[in-house]
Design a protein around this motif. Structure first.
Motif, PDB file in Angstrom:
ATOM      1  N   PHE B  52      17.385  -6.313  31.278  1.00 20.32           N
ATOM      2  CA  PHE B  52      17.083  -6.565  30.075  1.00 20.32           C
ATOM      3  C   PHE B  52      16.043  -5.752  29.528  1.00 20.32           C
ATOM      4  O   PHE B  52      14.997  -5.709  30.048  1.00 20.32           O
ATOM      5  CB  PHE B  52      16.798  -8.051  29.922  1.00 20.32           C
ATOM      6  N   GLY B  55      15.012  -8.308  25.808  1.00 16.14           N
ATOM      7  CA  GLY B  55      15.774  -9.257  25.680  1.00 16.14           C
ATOM      8  C   GLY B  55      17.513  -8.995  25.586  1.00 16.14           C
ATOM      9  O   GLY B  55      18.087 -10.025  25.121  1.00 16.14           O
ATOM     10  N   ILE B  56      17.657  -7.634  25.516  1.00 15.59           N
ATOM     11  CA  ILE B  56      19.061  -7.473  25.338  1.00 15.59           C
ATOM     12  C   ILE B  56      19.563  -6.692  26.554  1.00 15.59           C
ATOM     13  O   ILE B  56      18.873  -5.862  27.306  1.00 15.59           O
ATOM     14  CB  ILE B  56      19.153  -6.266  24.257  1.00 15.59           C
ATOM     15  N   LYS B  57      20.803  -6.773  26.939  1.00  9.31           N
ATOM     16  CA  LYS B  57      21.216  -6.216  28.129  1.00  9.31           C
ATOM     17  C   LYS B  57      21.309  -4.853  28.126  1.00  9.31           C
ATOM     18  O   LYS B  57      21.799  -4.295  27.353  1.00  9.31           O
ATOM     19  CB  LYS B  57      22.493  -6.877  28.539  1.00  9.31           C
ATOM     20  N   ARG B  69       9.811  -4.339  26.751  1.00  4.68           N
ATOM     21  CA  ARG B  69       9.560  -5.194  27.663  1.00  4.68           C
ATOM     22  C   ARG B  69      11.057  -5.269  28.863  1.00  4.68           C
ATOM     23  O   ARG B  69      12.323  -5.333  28.295  1.00  4.68           O
ATOM     24  CB  ARG B  69       9.555  -6.825  27.383  1.00  4.68           C
TER      25      ARG B  69
END
Lengths: 287, 79
Positions: B52, B55-57, B69
């Motif tokens: 990720f 927070g996104i694949k 991140r």
């Protein structure tokens, strides 16, 4: 047999006007009275409770649900069916929660028996149940908790052949399995049967959970293509901790109940990732 | 000399043991791929099943420019 007018009169006769701790008045009926009406009439406890809720008479066992659920919501739950596949760490807790919440029909699927290494986290496992079928223990536990829940017990492992027959008609299916291969079998069957699936997995103090509708890409976004996925994951070396398993299981129960009541937001195409080692909870976007 | 770029790195479950001391402020070359990042951390590529970015694949070929991140997960299947 369905409750008729006479039964509804009987329910009303045996109900009591009471107050919640915040002084909200309600009309309730006790567990014993539900069981007695059922015994006298031959109508199931579940149908008596549904008839009671239709009259806005709340079975006392659900009274602490009632600031979150309406009487209609509670009746909807009693009319619902959920299949729980895997009755180990996740499945044992999910079973307990759904029985207490008042899901009407629980399909319980697990071909395994309890062993000593289950005692650290599997709530259905006790010292005197070692070598007992997990599905049998789950059924017994549910009967002790809620006589309104109908149990359909399958002391067998889910496979390509039996899956459709077991999960057909379920309002939600919950993946509490412990192998990636079996998870893909369940997902394929759920998609084929048009069922909504809640899937979670744990290892050590880490866990994740997602909700998959039939048209969603689903598990391949998490594990890659099924043909290349390993059968087991990090849990082989990390094991599973009770407080992590029970937390993630609670989230699975919550998702399934939201699916049935069509409220709240679901983890569709999202993965809620939990690491209790540093108290991190984050919802990731899978697509 | 290339511009400095830093990421926040979190390695989950069995990958935790590969976490570098500077994970909260880990230096990468701008434009580096996740595959290169994983190789540099000595994580076996087949263990980095799920990635990720913010927070996104993401994918192994996703590139990093600094400020992201990154979360990397092994397959997890326990129940």
């Amino acid at each position: 047999m369905k409750p008729d007018v006479d039964i509804k009169i009987r329910i009303r006769e045996l109900s009591n006007r009471k107050k919640l701790p915040d002084k909200t008045p309600y009309t309730g009926i006790s567990v014993n009275n539900i069981i007695n009406i059922s015994g006298d009439s031959g109508i199931s406890c579940r149908d008596i409770e549904i008839a009671s809720l239709e009259e806005e008479i709340i079975p006392e066992r659900y009274i602490r649900n009632m600031k979150s659920f309406s009487a209609n919501d509670q009746a909807t739950l009693l009319k619902s069916m959920i299949t729980i596949v895997g009755l180990g760490g996740l499945g044992g807790v999910v079973t307990e929660i759904l029985a207490r919440t008042g899901i009407g029909i629980l399909n319980l699927v697990d071909g395994d028996v309890f062993e000593e290494s289950n005692l650290n986290r599997q709530f259905l496992c006790t010292e005197n149940l070692i070598s007992t079928q997990k599905a049998e223990a789950a059924e017994k536990r549910i009967k002790e908790i809620n006589s309104s829940v109908t149990v359909r017990k399958y002391s067998e492992y889910l496979n390509e052949e039996n899956a459709a027959g077991i999960i057909g008609g379920s309002d939600a299916v919950i993946d509490c399995l412990d192998s990636l291969t079996a998870r893909f079998v369940l997902e394929r069957a759920s998609k084929k049967a048009g069922r909504r699936l809640v899937s979670a997995a744990v290892a050590g103090s880490y866990g994740h959970i997602t909700t998959i509708f039939p048209e969603d890409p689903g598990l391949k976004l998490i594990y890659g293509d099924p043909e290349n996925a390993p059968n087991k994951g990090a849990e082989t070396s990390l094991g599973a901790l009770s407080y992590c398993v029970s937390l993630v299981a609670s989230l699975e129960a919550s998702e399934a109940i939201k699916i049935i009541l069509k409220n709240g937001s679901l983890l569709r195409n999202k993965l809620l990732v939990i690491d209790l080692a540093d108290n991190s909870f984050e919802t990731m976007h899978l697509s | 000399m290339s511009k400095k770029a830093f990421i926040t790195l979190k390695l989950f479950a069995t990958l935790g043991k590969f976490t570098p001391a500077s994970a909260d402020n880990y230096r990468v070359e701008p434009g580096t791929s996740v595959r290169d990042l994983i190789a540099g951390l000595k994580i076996p590529e087949e263990k980095a099943k799920l990635i990720f970015i913010d927070g996104i694949k993401g994918e192994l070929d996703s590139t990093l420019n600094g400020g992201e991140r990154i979360g990397i997960f092994p397959p997890v299947g326990g129940g």
